[in-house]
Motif scaffolding. Structure first.
Motif, short mmCIF file in Angstrom:
data_model
loop_
_atom_site.label_atom_id
_atom_site.label_comp_id
_atom_site.label_asym_id
_atom_site.label_seq_id
_atom_site.Cartn_x
_atom_site.Cartn_y
_atom_site.Cartn_z
N VAL A 57 -12.01 1.35 2.51
CA VAL A 57 -10.86 1.57 1.62
C VAL A 57 -10.07 2.83 1.96
O VAL A 57 -8.95 3.00 1.50
CB VAL A 57 -11.29 1.62 0.15
CG1 VAL A 57 -12.02 0.34 -0.23
CG2 VAL A 57 -12.17 2.85 -0.16
N ALA A 58 -10.68 3.71 2.76
CA ALA A 58 -10.01 4.99 3.06
C ALA A 58 -8.81 4.80 4.00
O ALA A 58 -7.93 5.64 4.04
CB ALA A 58 -11.00 5.98 3.66
N GLY A 59 -8.79 3.69 4.73
CA GLY A 59 -7.66 3.39 5.60
C GLY A 59 -7.70 4.13 6.94
O GLY A 59 -8.63 4.86 7.26
N GLU B 93 0.81 -1.22 0.00
CA GLU B 93 0.00 0.00 0.00
C GLU B 93 0.85 1.27 0.00
O GLU B 93 0.46 2.28 -0.60
CB GLU B 93 -0.95 0.00 1.20
CG GLU B 93 -2.03 -1.07 1.10
CD GLU B 93 -3.17 -0.85 2.09
OE1 GLU B 93 -3.16 0.19 2.76
OE2 GLU B 93 -4.05 -1.72 2.17
N GLN B 94 2.01 1.23 0.64
CA GLN B 94 2.79 2.45 0.80
C GLN B 94 3.40 2.96 -0.50
O GLN B 94 3.79 4.14 -0.58
CB GLN B 94 3.88 2.26 1.86
CG GLN B 94 4.79 1.07 1.64
CD GLN B 94 4.28 -0.19 2.31
OE1 GLN B 94 3.10 -0.50 2.26
NE2 GLN B 94 5.18 -0.91 2.96
N ILE B 95 3.49 2.12 -1.53
CA ILE B 95 4.09 2.59 -2.79
C ILE B 95 3.20 2.35 -4.00
O ILE B 95 3.62 2.59 -5.13
CB ILE B 95 5.48 1.96 -3.04
CG1 ILE B 95 5.38 0.44 -3.12
CG2 ILE B 95 6.48 2.41 -1.99
CD1 ILE B 95 6.67 -0.21 -3.60
N ALA B 96 1.97 1.89 -3.79
CA ALA B 96 1.05 1.70 -4.91
C ALA B 96 0.82 3.02 -5.63
O ALA B 96 0.75 4.08 -4.98
CB ALA B 96 -0.28 1.14 -4.41
N PRO B 97 0.70 3.01 -6.95
CA PRO B 97 0.48 4.27 -7.67
C PRO B 97 -0.80 4.98 -7.22
O PRO B 97 -0.85 6.20 -7.18
CB PRO B 97 0.42 3.85 -9.14
CG PRO B 97 0.14 2.39 -9.13
CD PRO B 97 0.76 1.86 -7.87
N TYR B 98 -1.83 4.20 -6.91
CA TYR B 98 -3.06 4.70 -6.31
C TYR B 98 -3.52 3.68 -5.28
O TYR B 98 -3.23 2.48 -5.41
CB TYR B 98 -4.16 4.89 -7.37
CG TYR B 98 -3.84 5.96 -8.38
CD1 TYR B 98 -4.20 7.29 -8.15
CD2 TYR B 98 -3.19 5.65 -9.56
CE1 TYR B 98 -3.89 8.28 -9.08
CE2 TYR B 98 -2.87 6.63 -10.50
CZ TYR B 98 -3.23 7.94 -10.24
OH TYR B 98 -2.92 8.92 -11.16
N ARG B 99 -4.23 4.14 -4.28
CA ARG B 99 -4.71 3.22 -3.25
C ARG B 99 -5.95 2.46 -3.71
O ARG B 99 -6.11 1.27 -3.42
CB ARG B 99 -5.02 4.00 -1.97
CG ARG B 99 -5.56 3.14 -0.83
CD ARG B 99 -5.77 3.96 0.43
NE ARG B 99 -6.41 3.18 1.48
CZ ARG B 99 -5.77 2.35 2.29
NH1 ARG B 99 -4.46 2.20 2.18
NH2 ARG B 99 -6.41 1.67 3.21
N VAL B 100 -6.83 3.14 -4.43
CA VAL B 100 -8.14 2.57 -4.78
C VAL B 100 -8.36 2.67 -6.29
O VAL B 100 -8.06 3.70 -6.90
CB VAL B 100 -9.28 3.32 -4.05
CG1 VAL B 100 -10.64 2.72 -4.44
CG2 VAL B 100 -9.08 3.26 -2.54
N GLU C 22 -5.90 8.52 -2.81
CA GLU C 22 -5.48 8.46 -4.21
C GLU C 22 -6.34 7.43 -4.95
O GLU C 22 -6.37 6.25 -4.57
CB GLU C 22 -4.01 8.09 -4.30
CG GLU C 22 -3.09 9.15 -3.69
CD GLU C 22 -1.64 8.74 -3.71
OE1 GLU C 22 -0.79 9.57 -4.04
OE2 GLU C 22 -1.36 7.57 -3.38
N VAL C 23 -6.99 7.87 -6.02
CA VAL C 23 -7.97 7.03 -6.72
C VAL C 23 -7.68 7.01 -8.22
O VAL C 23 -7.39 8.05 -8.81
CB VAL C 23 -9.40 7.57 -6.50
CG1 VAL C 23 -10.42 6.63 -7.16
CG2 VAL C 23 -9.71 7.74 -5.03
N LEU C 24 -7.78 5.83 -8.80
CA LEU C 24 -7.74 5.68 -10.25
C LEU C 24 -9.10 5.15 -10.69
O LEU C 24 -9.50 4.06 -10.31
CB LEU C 24 -6.64 4.70 -10.67
CG LEU C 24 -6.48 4.48 -12.18
CD1 LEU C 24 -6.05 5.76 -12.87
CD2 LEU C 24 -5.48 3.36 -12.45
N TYR C 25 -9.83 5.94 -11.49
CA TYR C 25 -11.20 5.61 -11.90
C TYR C 25 -11.16 5.11 -13.35
O TYR C 25 -10.83 5.87 -14.26
CB TYR C 25 -12.07 6.85 -11.75
CG TYR C 25 -13.48 6.75 -12.30
CD1 TYR C 25 -14.10 5.52 -12.56
CD2 TYR C 25 -14.22 7.91 -12.51
CE1 TYR C 25 -15.39 5.46 -13.05
CE2 TYR C 25 -15.52 7.86 -13.00
CZ TYR C 25 -16.09 6.62 -13.27
OH TYR C 25 -17.37 6.56 -13.77
N ASP C 26 -11.49 3.84 -13.53
CA ASP C 26 -11.54 3.27 -14.88
C ASP C 26 -12.88 3.64 -15.51
O ASP C 26 -13.86 2.91 -15.40
CB ASP C 26 -11.34 1.76 -14.86
CG ASP C 26 -11.11 1.19 -16.26
OD1 ASP C 26 -11.37 1.91 -17.24
OD2 ASP C 26 -10.66 0.04 -16.37
#
Length: 429
Positions: free
Chosen positions: A427-429, A331-338, A367-371
């Protein structure tokens, strides 16, 4: 970030040139693209991960008391001639001339430059000890660049340098960096083993490599199981650890009397991601630098250098953190969390709910990536698993009707239908 606003060129198949898992997945997930042999462009997702790794490395260097600076990539050959390394370094050094015919080089490392920068101003023992670092692109002209960023010609490296008055001080600085490295790898979610190592062209008698444990690692290493129980926050324990037995298989086979009891001896595969050296007066003496000691005599300061491959670390993380579907980022280095997956793009209910989720998480600093692409659901599932974000929120017509959102944990594969509020909280942690 919306998928339609960024650039994530995912691939369905493994490229023929990619031989190891990390290279395959970095290309397939759209993290990098090769622009020349061993040279890569970092695409938006890959660059985000690279920056996060860099920031973790930076935080631990700051914590160790090293001062950050930035040195140029191109260096004057005269500095390297002064130390005697210009001709000795070998064909891996990229040599060039400027328009005036002056010999220059693209720096593979910075011992000479920092020695000249600092010690040209240092005059006495009061100026020591000192430790510096920078994070800069390096170039080494590998004969056979391969394995993607694991063995490229251009790479991002953190290199640090210490200056001390005597042997005891040099050992203290060495152990501070030793501890910083263990903390760095732990902060990245990795297990690393320090391995005694030859110093190579850097020089010196005290040297360790750091190997991240991974089943697909390039090296077989032996180490004492007791290493896994040492607290990396205890300086005394770290000092003891830096003298503890661990070595690569080829060296182990040369040792007739192994000091580690057989029941504690472990054999694993590892990937080298860092190398540290204490080489004493090798550069200060050859380059003619002295400071006044406490007794008034002139002495050559003792040095160490400490390198970690920041870009190589990304490949090592992927080698250690993947499954059959793709990358599984810590989680600490993922490009986006969700990652948000809209299963029915263009459906008013799905679009509205996805927009709400995206806005609320973004406003909350997640941090969110929306497909939001007009693609089949199967392609979106496969792409999101390949990219490897820690959490997925899946929105479809059935869930909209039921007032639920499907939450998927990428690491465990667990999927749960939750209310919007519960899903956001999870998911917000």
């Amino acid at each position: 970030m919306r998928m339609t606003q960024t650039f994530v060129p995912v691939l369905k198949e493994n490229p023929s040139e990619a031989q190891i898992v990390s290279h395959q997945l970095m290309l397939r997930a759209g993290l990098v693209r090769q622009t020349a042999a061993g040279i890569y462009a970092w695409l938006p997702l890959g660059f985000r991960v690279l920056q996060k790794i860099e920031n973790i490395v930076r935080a631990e260097q700051d914590r160790a008391g090293a001062a950050e600076l930035l040195m140029p990539t191109v260096q004057a050959a005269d500095l390297w001639r002064k130390s005697g390394r210009y001709d000795a370094y070998g064909p891996e050094m990229l040599r060039l001339q400027d328009r005036h015919g002056r010999d220059m080089l693209y720096g593979p490392t910075n011992e000479e430059m920092l020695t000249d920068l600092f010690l040209s101003s240092a005059t006495s023992y009061r100026d020591l000890p000192k430790m510096f670092y920078h994070i800069q692109w390096k170039f080494r002209d590998e004969r056979r660049p391969r394995f993607g960023v694991m063995r490229g010609r251009e790479f991002l490296m953190k290199d640090a340098y210490s200056f001390d008055l005597d042997e005891d001080g040099m050992r203290v600085s060495y152990n501070k960096q030793f501890q910083a490295y263990l903390r760095t790898f732990a902060a990245l979610g990795l297990k690393a083993v320090p391995v005694r190592a030859p110093s190579g062209p850097i020089g010196g008698d005290l040297s360790h490599e750091f190997h991240v444990l991974a089943d697909t690692g390039e090296s077989a290493i032996f180490y004492d199981a007791a290493l896994e129980d040492i607290s990396i926050d205890d300086p005394d324990a770290v000092a003891k650890l830096s003298a503890t037995y661990a070595m690569e298989e080829e060296e182990h086979e040369k040792v007739m009397d192994c000091p580690v009891p057989q029941e504690r001896l472990l054999k694993r595969r590892g990937i080298e991601v860092g190398h540290i050296f204490a080489f004493g007066t090798k550069y200060t003496q050859s380059m003619g630098f002295t400071v006044q000691g406490r007794d008034g005599t002139q002495v050559h300061p003792l040095m160490g250098s400490y390198g970690v491959g920041v870009s190589r670390l990304m490949g090592a993380v992927i080698e250690a953190c993947h499954d059959e579907s793709g990358i599984v980022w810590p989680e600490q280095i993922a490009p986006y969390r969700v990652g948000i997956i809209n299963l029915r793009q263009g459906d008013a209910g799905c679009d509205s709910l996805c927009d709400t989720i995206y806005e609320r998480l973004t406003n909350a600093g997640v941090e969110v990536l929306y497909d939001d692409r007009d693609e089949r659901g199967g392609a979106k599932f496969a792409g999101m698993d390949l990219i490897g974000l820690p959490w997925q929120l899946i929105v479809g017509p059935k869930g909209v009707s039921a007032g639920t959102v499907e939450v998927k944990n990428r690491r465990t594969g667990e999927r749960t239908d939750l209310s919007l509020e519960d899903a956001l909280e999870k998911v917000a942690g």
